[in-house]
Design an enzyme around this catalytic site. Sequence first.
Site, PDB file in Angstrom:
ATOM      1  N   CYS A  95       0.852  -1.184   0.000  1.00 11.22           N
ATOM      2  CA  CYS A  95       0.000   0.000   0.000  1.00 11.22           C
ATOM      3  C   CYS A  95       0.889   1.235   0.000  1.00 11.22           C
ATOM      4  O   CYS A  95       1.872   1.289   0.745  1.00 11.22           O
ATOM      5  CB  CYS A  95      -0.889  -0.012   1.248  1.00 11.22           C
ATOM      6  SG  CYS A  95      -1.998   1.410   1.371  1.00 11.22           S
ATOM      7  N   HIS A 137      -9.064  -4.008  -1.724  1.00 14.09           N
ATOM      8  CA  HIS A 137      -8.054  -3.245  -0.965  1.00 14.09           C
ATOM      9  C   HIS A 137      -8.431  -1.757  -0.936  1.00 14.09           C
ATOM     10  O   HIS A 137      -8.437  -1.133   0.130  1.00 14.09           O
ATOM     11  CB  HIS A 137      -6.678  -3.445  -1.611  1.00 14.09           C
ATOM     12  CG  HIS A 137      -5.591  -2.620  -1.004  1.00 14.09           C
ATOM     13  ND1 HIS A 137      -4.541  -3.172  -0.290  1.00 14.09           N
ATOM     14  CD2 HIS A 137      -5.375  -1.272  -0.997  1.00 14.09           C
ATOM     15  CE1 HIS A 137      -3.743  -2.200   0.138  1.00 14.09           C
ATOM     16  NE2 HIS A 137      -4.215  -1.041  -0.285  1.00 14.09           N
ATOM     17  N   GLU A 138      -8.776  -1.209  -2.105  1.00 15.08           N
ATOM     18  CA  GLU A 138      -9.098   0.226  -2.184  1.00 15.08           C
ATOM     19  C   GLU A 138     -10.429   0.543  -1.510  1.00 15.08           C
ATOM     20  O   GLU A 138     -10.588   1.604  -0.894  1.00 15.08           O
ATOM     21  CB  GLU A 138      -9.102   0.708  -3.636  1.00 15.08           C
ATOM     22  CG  GLU A 138      -7.781   0.552  -4.382  1.00 15.08           C
ATOM     23  CD  GLU A 138      -6.579   1.138  -3.666  1.00 15.08           C
ATOM     24  OE1 GLU A 138      -6.747   2.067  -2.854  1.00 15.08           O
ATOM     25  OE2 GLU A 138      -5.457   0.652  -3.906  1.00 15.08           O
TER      26      GLU A 138
HETATM   27  C1  QAP Z   1      -3.145  -1.708  -3.663  1.00 17.80           C
HETATM   28  O1  QAP Z   1      -1.036  -0.805  -3.888  1.00 17.80           O
HETATM   29  C2  QAP Z   1      -2.943  -3.164  -3.969  1.00 17.80           C
HETATM   30  O2  QAP Z   1       5.315  -0.290  -0.426  1.00 17.80           O
HETATM   31  C3  QAP Z   1      -2.297  -0.800  -4.473  1.00 17.80           C
HETATM   32  O3  QAP Z   1       7.274   1.113  -1.583  1.00 17.80           O
HETATM   33  C4  QAP Z   1      -1.844  -3.851  -3.503  1.00 17.80           C
HETATM   34  O4  QAP Z   1      -0.195   0.456  -5.498  1.00 17.80           O
HETATM   35  C5  QAP Z   1      -3.851  -3.822  -4.699  1.00 17.80           C
HETATM   36  C6  QAP Z   1       3.629   0.649  -3.524  1.00 17.80           C
HETATM   37  C7  QAP Z   1      -1.683  -5.199  -3.792  1.00 17.80           C
HETATM   38  C8  QAP Z   1      -3.700  -5.169  -4.971  1.00 17.80           C
HETATM   39  C9  QAP Z   1      -2.620  -5.849  -4.535  1.00 17.80           C
HETATM   40  C10 QAP Z   1       3.867   0.101  -2.285  1.00 17.80           C
HETATM   41  C11 QAP Z   1       4.650   1.380  -4.114  1.00 17.80           C
HETATM   42  C12 QAP Z   1       2.359   0.521  -4.225  1.00 17.80           C
HETATM   43  C13 QAP Z   1       5.065   0.256  -1.637  1.00 17.80           C
HETATM   44  C14 QAP Z   1      -0.009  -0.118  -4.459  1.00 17.80           C
HETATM   45  C15 QAP Z   1       6.101   0.982  -2.247  1.00 17.80           C
HETATM   46  C16 QAP Z   1       5.871   1.550  -3.489  1.00 17.80           C
HETATM   47  C17 QAP Z   1       1.269  -0.105  -3.735  1.00 17.80           C
HETATM   48 CO    CO Z   2      -3.734   1.002   0.074  1.00 21.05          CO
END
Ligand code: QAP
Ligand code: CO
Length: 171
Positions: A95, A137-138
């Site tokens: 996240c 998640h969102e």
């Molecule tokens: C939510 O998450 C999600 O720790 C979106 O250092 C996650 O965009 C949906 C991100 C998993 C489905 C599966 C996280 C970028 C981005 C970090 C993200 C980071 C840089 C997370």
């Molecule tokens: Co998130």
Amino acid sequence: MLLPIITYPNKLLKTLSADVAMFDEQLHTFLDNMYETMINNNGIGLAAIQVAMPIRALILCIPDEEGNQDRSNLLEIINPHIVNTRGKATYQEGCLSVPGFYEDIERYESLTLHYHNRHGVQCTLEADNLLSIAIQHEMDHLNGKLFIDHLSYSRRKKFEKELKKVIKEKK
Ligand code: QAP
Ligand code: CO
């Protein structure tokens, strides 16, 4: 315009976001800013509360098979409701508001979603795999919930310990 992303443990992330009522130019500009902010931070999904706006809006841009993230795959989802779910799936989630942490979370494998687009038009979406997981998640963010809130007591303890270490290292 890039917006600052709020990170854990900021209490704002616990906010219950309110339905969007006006599908006007102000909303469109905000959604455009969310997209710019998400891409700039290497994200695939972002909820409005993560940029301090407590409205029920989220965006998703899932990369294709080659790993390319294209704006033509952008989904802008407003006032969403899950109307059906199927199966279970586990995925290692991260996240933008909990940078550097990744944990396995169980979600519905597929779902049917009702939502409004940026023009207020009612839409239906069948989602599976990563898209289904990302939507859940969102949508949690809209209700003030983070993926780490799904962790077992022991995993959550491990997370809090790692976080303290990261904060210490930054000082
Ligand atoms: C939510 O998450 C999600 O720790 C979106 O250092 C996650 O965009 C949906 C991100 C998993 C489905 C599966 C996280 C970028 C981005 C970090 C993200 C980071 C840089 C997370
Ligand atoms: Co998130």
